[in-house]
Design a protein around this motif. Structure first.
Motif, PDB file in Angstrom:
ATOM      1  N   VAL A  36       0.815  -1.216   0.000  1.00  0.00           N
ATOM      2  CA  VAL A  36       0.000   0.000   0.000  1.00  0.00           C
ATOM      3  C   VAL A  36       0.848   1.265   0.000  1.00  0.00           C
ATOM      4  O   VAL A  36       0.645   2.164  -0.840  1.00  0.00           O
ATOM      5  N   ASP A  37       1.791   1.371   0.920  1.00  0.00           N
ATOM      6  CA  ASP A  37       2.585   2.605   0.998  1.00  0.00           C
ATOM      7  C   ASP A  37       3.397   2.855  -0.263  1.00  0.00           C
ATOM      8  O   ASP A  37       3.355   3.973  -0.815  1.00  0.00           O
ATOM      9  N   PRO A  38       4.142   1.861  -0.785  1.00  0.00           N
ATOM     10  CA  PRO A  38       4.874   2.135  -2.028  1.00  0.00           C
ATOM     11  C   PRO A  38       3.961   2.392  -3.222  1.00  0.00           C
ATOM     12  O   PRO A  38       4.269   3.230  -4.077  1.00  0.00           O
ATOM     13  N   PHE A  39       2.810   1.696  -3.274  1.00  0.00           N
ATOM     14  CA  PHE A  39       1.879   1.948  -4.380  1.00  0.00           C
ATOM     15  C   PHE A  39       1.388   3.385  -4.347  1.00  0.00           C
ATOM     16  O   PHE A  39       1.398   4.069  -5.370  1.00  0.00           O
ATOM     17  N   ARG A  40       0.966   3.846  -3.186  1.00  0.00           N
ATOM     18  CA  ARG A  40       0.437   5.207  -3.085  1.00  0.00           C
ATOM     19  C   ARG A  40       1.504   6.247  -3.406  1.00  0.00           C
ATOM     20  O   ARG A  40       1.212   7.298  -3.972  1.00  0.00           O
ATOM     21  N   ALA A  41       2.767   5.936  -3.055  1.00  0.00           N
ATOM     22  CA  ALA A  41       3.867   6.867  -3.308  1.00  0.00           C
ATOM     23  C   ALA A  41       4.389   6.778  -4.739  1.00  0.00           C
ATOM     24  O   ALA A  41       5.193   7.612  -5.163  1.00  0.00           O
ATOM     25  N   GLY A  42       3.945   5.753  -5.489  1.00  0.00           N
ATOM     26  CA  GLY A  42       4.447   5.578  -6.845  1.00  0.00           C
ATOM     27  C   GLY A  42       5.886   5.081  -6.873  1.00  0.00           C
ATOM     28  O   GLY A  42       6.612   5.306  -7.842  1.00  0.00           O
ATOM     29  N   THR A  43       6.292   4.408  -5.817  1.00  0.00           N
ATOM     30  CA  THR A  43       7.653   3.902  -5.692  1.00  0.00           C
ATOM     31  C   THR A  43       7.721   2.458  -6.188  1.00  0.00           C
ATOM     32  O   THR A  43       6.965   1.611  -5.709  1.00  0.00           O
ATOM     33  N   PRO A  44       8.626   2.161  -7.132  1.00  0.00           N
ATOM     34  CA  PRO A  44       8.772   0.761  -7.556  1.00  0.00           C
ATOM     35  C   PRO A  44       9.119  -0.117  -6.350  1.00  0.00           C
ATOM     36  O   PRO A  44       9.955   0.242  -5.528  1.00  0.00           O
ATOM     37  N   SER A  45       8.451  -1.231  -6.238  1.00  0.00           N
ATOM     38  CA  SER A  45       8.650  -2.085  -5.077  1.00  0.00           C
ATOM     39  C   SER A  45       8.270  -3.516  -5.412  1.00  0.00           C
ATOM     40  O   SER A  45       7.693  -3.780  -6.465  1.00  0.00           O
ATOM     41  N   THR A  46       8.602  -4.408  -4.514  1.00  0.00           N
ATOM     42  CA  THR A  46       8.212  -5.802  -4.666  1.00  0.00           C
ATOM     43  C   THR A  46       7.449  -6.248  -3.426  1.00  0.00           C
ATOM     44  O   THR A  46       7.540  -5.619  -2.363  1.00  0.00           O
ATOM     45  N   PHE A  47       6.703  -7.335  -3.573  1.00  0.00           N
ATOM     46  CA  PHE A  47       5.976  -7.898  -2.438  1.00  0.00           C
ATOM     47  C   PHE A  47       6.059  -9.414  -2.541  1.00  0.00           C
ATOM     48  O   PHE A  47       6.434  -9.973  -3.578  1.00  0.00           O
ATOM     49  N   ARG A  48       5.713 -10.077  -1.447  1.00  0.00           N
ATOM     50  CA  ARG A  48       5.746 -11.535  -1.407  1.00  0.00           C
ATOM     51  C   ARG A  48       4.372 -12.068  -1.006  1.00  0.00           C
ATOM     52  O   ARG A  48       3.802 -11.606  -0.020  1.00  0.00           O
ATOM     53  N   ARG A  49       3.886 -13.014  -1.757  1.00  0.00           N
ATOM     54  CA  ARG A  49       2.632 -13.682  -1.443  1.00  0.00           C
ATOM     55  C   ARG A  49       2.924 -14.899  -0.561  1.00  0.00           C
ATOM     56  O   ARG A  49       3.985 -15.502  -0.676  1.00  0.00           O
ATOM     57  N   TYR A  50       1.957 -15.264   0.260  1.00  0.00           N
ATOM     58  CA  TYR A  50       2.081 -16.541   0.946  1.00  0.00           C
ATOM     59  C   TYR A  50       1.769 -17.663  -0.033  1.00  0.00           C
ATOM     60  O   TYR A  50       0.784 -17.615  -0.763  1.00  0.00           O
ATOM     61  N   ASP A  51       2.614 -18.663  -0.037  1.00  0.00           N
ATOM     62  CA  ASP A  51       2.374 -19.877  -0.801  1.00  0.00           C
ATOM     63  C   ASP A  51       1.679 -20.853   0.148  1.00  0.00           C
ATOM     64  O   ASP A  51       2.291 -21.350   1.091  1.00  0.00           O
ATOM     65  N   TRP A  52       0.407 -21.125  -0.102  1.00  0.00           N
ATOM     66  CA  TRP A  52      -0.373 -21.944   0.815  1.00  0.00           C
ATOM     67  C   TRP A  52       0.048 -23.408   0.788  1.00  0.00           C
ATOM     68  O   TRP A  52      -0.217 -24.142   1.730  1.00  0.00           O
ATOM     69  N   LEU A  53       0.703 -23.832  -0.284  1.00  0.00           N
ATOM     70  CA  LEU A  53       1.156 -25.217  -0.346  1.00  0.00           C
ATOM     71  C   LEU A  53       2.369 -25.450   0.543  1.00  0.00           C
ATOM     72  O   LEU A  53       2.504 -26.497   1.168  1.00  0.00           O
ATOM     73  N   THR A  54       3.253 -24.447   0.618  1.00  0.00           N
ATOM     74  CA  THR A  54       4.470 -24.599   1.427  1.00  0.00           C
ATOM     75  C   THR A  54       4.356 -23.896   2.781  1.00  0.00           C
ATOM     76  O   THR A  54       5.234 -24.053   3.621  1.00  0.00           O
ATOM     77  N   ALA A  55       3.286 -23.109   2.974  1.00  0.00           N
ATOM     78  CA  ALA A  55       3.100 -22.313   4.199  1.00  0.00           C
ATOM     79  C   ALA A  55       4.297 -21.407   4.444  1.00  0.00           C
ATOM     80  O   ALA A  55       4.728 -21.192   5.571  1.00  0.00           O
ATOM     81  N   ALA A  56       4.814 -20.835   3.354  1.00  0.00           N
ATOM     82  CA  ALA A  56       5.956 -19.926   3.445  1.00  0.00           C
ATOM     83  C   ALA A  56       5.778 -18.811   2.420  1.00  0.00           C
ATOM     84  O   ALA A  56       4.977 -18.928   1.482  1.00  0.00           O
ATOM     85  N   LEU A  57       6.544 -17.733   2.598  1.00  0.00           N
ATOM     86  CA  LEU A  57       6.478 -16.644   1.640  1.00  0.00           C
ATOM     87  C   LEU A  57       7.129 -17.059   0.328  1.00  0.00           C
ATOM     88  O   LEU A  57       8.201 -17.672   0.310  1.00  0.00           O
ATOM     89  N   ALA A  58       6.486 -16.698  -0.773  1.00  0.00           N
ATOM     90  CA  ALA A  58       7.017 -16.978  -2.103  1.00  0.00           C
ATOM     91  C   ALA A  58       8.072 -15.940  -2.473  1.00  0.00           C
ATOM     92  O   ALA A  58       8.325 -14.988  -1.720  1.00  0.00           O
ATOM     93  N   SER A  59       8.656 -16.090  -3.637  1.00  0.00           N
ATOM     94  CA  SER A  59       9.662 -15.141  -4.112  1.00  0.00           C
ATOM     95  C   SER A  59       9.030 -13.770  -4.332  1.00  0.00           C
ATOM     96  O   SER A  59       7.839 -13.650  -4.625  1.00  0.00           O
ATOM     97  N   ALA A  60       9.847 -12.744  -4.217  1.00  0.00           N
ATOM     98  CA  ALA A  60       9.371 -11.372  -4.416  1.00  0.00           C
ATOM     99  C   ALA A  60       8.964 -11.162  -5.865  1.00  0.00           C
ATOM    100  O   ALA A  60       9.576 -11.705  -6.782  1.00  0.00           O
ATOM    101  N   GLU A  61       7.912 -10.383  -6.060  1.00  0.00           N
ATOM    102  CA  GLU A  61       7.456 -10.016  -7.398  1.00  0.00           C
ATOM    103  C   GLU A  61       7.094  -8.535  -7.397  1.00  0.00           C
ATOM    104  O   GLU A  61       6.805  -7.956  -6.353  1.00  0.00           O
TER     105      GLU A  61
END
Length: 197
Positions: free
Chosen positions: A81-106
């Protein structure tokens, strides 16, 4: 109560005031949040969707909580939310429900309007972060029945989780934070929500 067209006008009014707009769609589990979010993204030019489930810690999703502690609102805010509102290029990580861990940044989606749908979204952790808060206004008991039916249609039996965890979590969250009252727009969906609603 707003119609879909009235909701679109509300989004347009907010967009006229800023370059990037964050629309938060919340409601009880099974109310139709995902269905509405998908419809908005299909209709609103320059929009993208962020699924709340991507910010729900699978290891906590089955635990009782009075504030939906499984929803990582602060990570949603700092990574999206904060980088989107600021227009700052950024990455985020989704939870992978199969591994119960954070996925790679996108990378964050390229958009002018970001539609986020999640339970427990209208919380002090996100104060000032959502430009328009939309509550899918379905009573808890009705939403629960719809949510269970949706799960059954997709071959999942989560009835025990609904009864012992998710519905009590919703009730406690509503009593603590009054999300319906915090909404800018109350929206009543037509028909039953689709899977993921």
């Amino acid at each position: 109560m707003a119609t879909f067209d009235e909701l679109l006008h509300a989004i347009d009014a907010v967009r006229a005031q800023r370059t990037r707009t964050v629309v938060g769609v919340s409601g009880f589990g099974g109310a139709g949040k995902s269905t509405l979010a998908r419809r908005l993204v299909d209709t609103v030019r320059g929009s993208a969707r962020m699924r709340g489930d991507d910010f729900v810690d699978p290891t906590l999703a089955g635990e009782r909580s009075t504030d939906w502690s499984a929803v990582e609102r602060m990570r949603l805010r700092s990574e999206v939310v904060d980088p989107f509102r600021a227009g700052t290029p950024s990455t985020f990580r989704r939870y992978d429900w199969l591994t119960a861990a954070l996925a790679s940044a996108e990378p964050l989606p390229a958009a002018e309007v970001l539609v986020i749908n999640a339970v427990g979204l209208f919380h002090p952790d996100l104060d000032g972060a959502l430009d328009l808060r939309v509550w899918v206004d379905v009573e808890l008991d009705v939403a629960t029945v719809r949510g269970k039916a949706r799960d059954h249609r997709s071959g999942k039996d989560h009835d025990r989780l609904w009864e012992d965890v998710w519905t009590p979590n919703e009730r406690d969250f509503a009593e603590r934070f009054h999300p319906r009252d915090a909404a800018d727009v109350l929206y009543v969906p037509d028909g039953d929500p689709e899977p993921g609603g």
